[in-house]
Design an enzyme around this catalytic site. Structure first.
Site, short mmCIF file in Angstrom:
data_model
loop_
_atom_site.label_atom_id
_atom_site.label_comp_id
_atom_site.label_asym_id
_atom_site.label_seq_id
_atom_site.Cartn_x
_atom_site.Cartn_y
_atom_site.Cartn_z
N ARG A 122 0.82 -1.21 0.00
CA ARG A 122 0.00 0.00 0.00
C ARG A 122 0.85 1.25 0.00
NH1 ARG A 122 -4.29 -0.65 3.97
NH2 ARG A 122 -5.12 -1.60 2.10
N TYR A 123 1.90 1.23 0.80
CA TYR A 123 2.76 2.40 0.92
C TYR A 123 3.96 2.20 0.01
CZ TYR A 123 0.15 3.42 5.21
OH TYR A 123 -0.83 3.70 6.12
N ARG A 126 7.13 0.06 1.92
CA ARG A 126 6.98 -1.04 2.89
C ARG A 126 5.77 -1.91 2.55
NH1 ARG A 126 5.51 3.85 4.48
NH2 ARG A 126 3.91 4.24 6.04
N CYS A 135 -4.38 -17.49 15.02
CA CYS A 135 -3.98 -16.75 16.21
C CYS A 135 -4.19 -17.64 17.42
CB CYS A 135 -4.82 -15.49 16.37
SG CYS A 135 -4.42 -14.19 15.20
N CYS A 139 -9.52 -12.45 18.62
CA CYS A 139 -10.05 -11.19 19.15
C CYS A 139 -11.41 -10.92 18.51
CB CYS A 139 -9.13 -10.03 18.82
SG CYS A 139 -7.46 -10.23 19.43
N CYS A 142 -11.38 -8.24 15.74
CA CYS A 142 -10.39 -8.41 14.67
C CYS A 142 -10.84 -7.73 13.38
CB CYS A 142 -10.17 -9.89 14.41
SG CYS A 142 -8.94 -10.17 13.12
N ARG A 144 -9.50 -8.40 10.55
CA ARG A 144 -9.39 -9.40 9.47
C ARG A 144 -10.25 -10.62 9.77
NH1 ARG A 144 -3.32 -8.55 9.61
NH2 ARG A 144 -3.15 -6.55 8.57
N ASP A 303 -12.00 -0.21 13.02
CA ASP A 303 -12.29 -0.28 11.58
C ASP A 303 -13.75 -0.59 11.29
OD1 ASP A 303 -9.72 0.25 10.62
OD2 ASP A 303 -9.10 -1.85 10.84
N ASP A 340 -7.63 4.10 9.93
CA ASP A 340 -7.15 3.42 8.74
C ASP A 340 -8.23 3.62 7.68
OD1 ASP A 340 -5.34 2.00 7.24
OD2 ASP A 340 -5.10 0.40 8.73
N LYS A 347 -3.19 4.84 6.87
CA LYS A 347 -3.49 5.41 8.18
C LYS A 347 -3.47 6.93 8.13
CE LYS A 347 -1.54 1.33 10.24
NZ LYS A 347 -0.98 0.72 9.02
C1 LIG Z 1 -0.16 -0.22 8.88
C2 LIG Z 1 0.34 -0.71 7.63
C3 LIG Z 1 1.70 -0.61 7.31
C4 LIG Z 1 2.71 0.01 8.25
O1 LIG Z 1 2.41 1.35 8.46
P1 LIG Z 1 3.32 2.21 9.43
O2 LIG Z 1 2.58 3.52 9.54
O3 LIG Z 1 4.64 2.35 8.77
O4 LIG Z 1 3.42 1.48 10.72
C5 LIG Z 1 2.12 -1.07 6.09
N1 LIG Z 1 1.26 -1.62 5.21
C6 LIG Z 1 -0.05 -1.72 5.48
C7 LIG Z 1 -0.95 -2.32 4.45
C8 LIG Z 1 -0.55 -1.28 6.70
O5 LIG Z 1 -1.85 -1.40 6.97
#
Ligand SMILES: *Cc1c(COP(=O)(O)O)cnc(C)c1O
Length: 438
Positions: A122-123, A126, A135, A139, A142, A144, A303, A340, A347
């Site tokens: 997504r980002y 990362r 798990c 929870c 959850c 998911r 969420d 989110d 986020k």
């Molecule tokens: C939360 C999340 C991350 C990590 O986000 P950070 O703000 O760097 O902690 C990475 N990918 C996805 C899909 C996420 O939901």
């Protein structure tokens, strides 16, 4: 190590009283004897639930399975179980079957942002890597839930290998977040294999692991596990404490083991109605966390996943809690409050407003006490008009150290070197009219 009478009673009911100490500390025993049905729950805790409630709950369990470790179960206050924060996070209720129109199975569009199974990219830099779909404890809140107990989504070795290949082929990925399910449900050797493979990818700078084990099964944090994890530094761990009651002696010991191994620890709390939607509870929680070397990282607005309506609070509750933290306590005890974004926007941080007004050389602010103050800005600031010709710039960025990325979104709008002046949403009717005309 001390044990509560209730823990001894639970083990006795499960039927291994003779070797209580040996079994109680064995995380595999807890997984094998996880409580998965209402009858066992009643037998083990001595709680007698009403028939009508049980009938409704059994329908919930058909859709969203029940699974509580004997350890986490032992934290329930049986005399007031219905208001108990541990019970509420662990035991199903009929309200989970209520699906409101705006709720979604996958509100964060994790499956849509998934280039290969198991990876959510997504980002820019990362990825989320789902390495387990099980798990120790399910929870009730959850996000998911769609995947819980879903046999189709158990990632096999082949799928993990495909995920690893994706990461290896994408040099922009510098941060890999192992998630699930709970990655610590995997055997040590298997996790070791995944971490070794990630460490062999030169552009992966850090690996993070998200786990609720310190909360729901702290005995999983064995010396052997920690010895394995510390060979894969830099490794960060985020855990998920929602209530100060969860920081038991066993949980604190698990956290100490991880921190002693040099693993930076963070915590992600979900704001939950009836569990922790109270300034004093969150304050007590963050203080206990930092006392145990855990940095509160995120406070999540719950969420829009299906069946979570009864857990959700208004956003104002989160802002009110942030108001009670910022300035009132240590900066590093204050998490970032985030929503989110539904649809996969990532986020979005939310804060109370501190900026009251501004002129060309002065800013008016208010602090946590309500004091209104001013900040005088420099009268002569020479902006550096950036054309991204860093070689000629006096700020001396060493180009070989530069992590080059193209600006996107609002950062792009703010830049001097790109002519973009606006971002226009899709389906903008004004733009559509322009299209029609010519
Ligand atoms: C939360 C999340 C991350 C990590 O986000 P950070 O703000 O760097 O902690 C990475 N990918 C996805 C899909 C996420 O939901």
């Amino acid at each position: 190590m001390t044990y509560s009478k209730f823990q001894r009673h639970i083990a006795e009911q499960i039927g291994s009283y003779d070797t209580f100490k040996e079994h109680w500390l064995d995380w595999r025993w807890h997984i094998q004897h996880s409580v998965r049905d209402v009858a066992t729950f009643e037998k083990v805790t001595g709680i007698k639930l009403e028939d009508e409630f049980k009938k409704n709950v059994s329908r919930t369990i058909e859709k969203f399975p029940l699974g509580i470790t004997p350890y986490y179960l032992s934290l329930i206050d049986v005399d007031d179980y219905y208001n108990d924060p541990v019970f509420k996070q662990a035991f199903p209720v009929p309200e989970e079957l209520i699906v409101e129109p705006h709720e979604m199975a996958d509100p964060l569009a994790e499956d849509q942002d998934s280039p290969v199974p198991g990876i959510t990219h997504r980002y820019p830099d990362r990825v989320l890597f789902h390495v387990s779909n099980v798990c120790a404890m399910y929870c009730r809140h959850c996000t998911r839930k769609r995947k819980v107990g879903d046999v189709d989504s158990i990632p096999g070795k082949e799928e993990i290998e495909r995920g690893l290949a994706y990461i290896a082929e994408h040099p922009e990925v510098r941060d890999v977040l192992l998630s699930g399910g709970d990655p610590l449900m995997l055997p040590d050797a298997y996790l070791d294999w995944i971490l070794t493979a990630l460490r062999n990818i030169p552009h992966v700078q850090i690996v993070r692991l998200g786990t609720r084990m310190p909360v729901v099964l702290p005995y999983r944090i064995t010396d052997e596990l920690v010895a394995m994890l510390r060979r894969h530094h830099p490794l960060w761990i985020n855990t998920h404490f929602n209530h100060p009651r969860e920081l038991t002696a066993s949980a604190r010991q698990a956290l100490a083991r991880l921190a002693d191994a040099g693993i930076p620890l963070g915590n992600q709390t979900v704001l939950l109605s009836g569990v922790n939607d109270c300034q004093r509870i969150i304050r007590s929680l963050v203080h206990k966390l930092v006392e145990n070397r855990v940095r509160p990282y995120y406070l999540y607005q719950c969420d829009l996943s299906e069946g979570l309506t009864h857990f959700r609070t208004p956003v104002g509750k989160g802002i009110e809690i942030m108001e009670s933290l910022i300035g009132h306590t240590s900066g590093f005890a204050v998490p970032t409050y985030v929503i989110d974004a539904p649809g996969g926007g990532g986020k979005i941080p939310l804060n109370p407003n501190y900026l009251i007004s501004l002129s060309t050389n002065k800013v008016v602010l208010r602090n946590f006490e309500g004091v209104i103050t001013t900040y005088q800005e420099p009268n002569s600031y020479e902006p550096i008009f950036c054309n991204r010709q860093c070689r000629d710039c006096r700020l001396q960025l060493k180009l070989e150290d530069a992590e080059e990325s193209k600006a996107t979104g609002i950062e792009l709008l703010l830049s001097d070197y790109d002519p973009t002046i606006s971002l226009t949403p899709e389906n903008n009717s004004r733009m559509e009219r322009r299209g029609e005309d010519g």
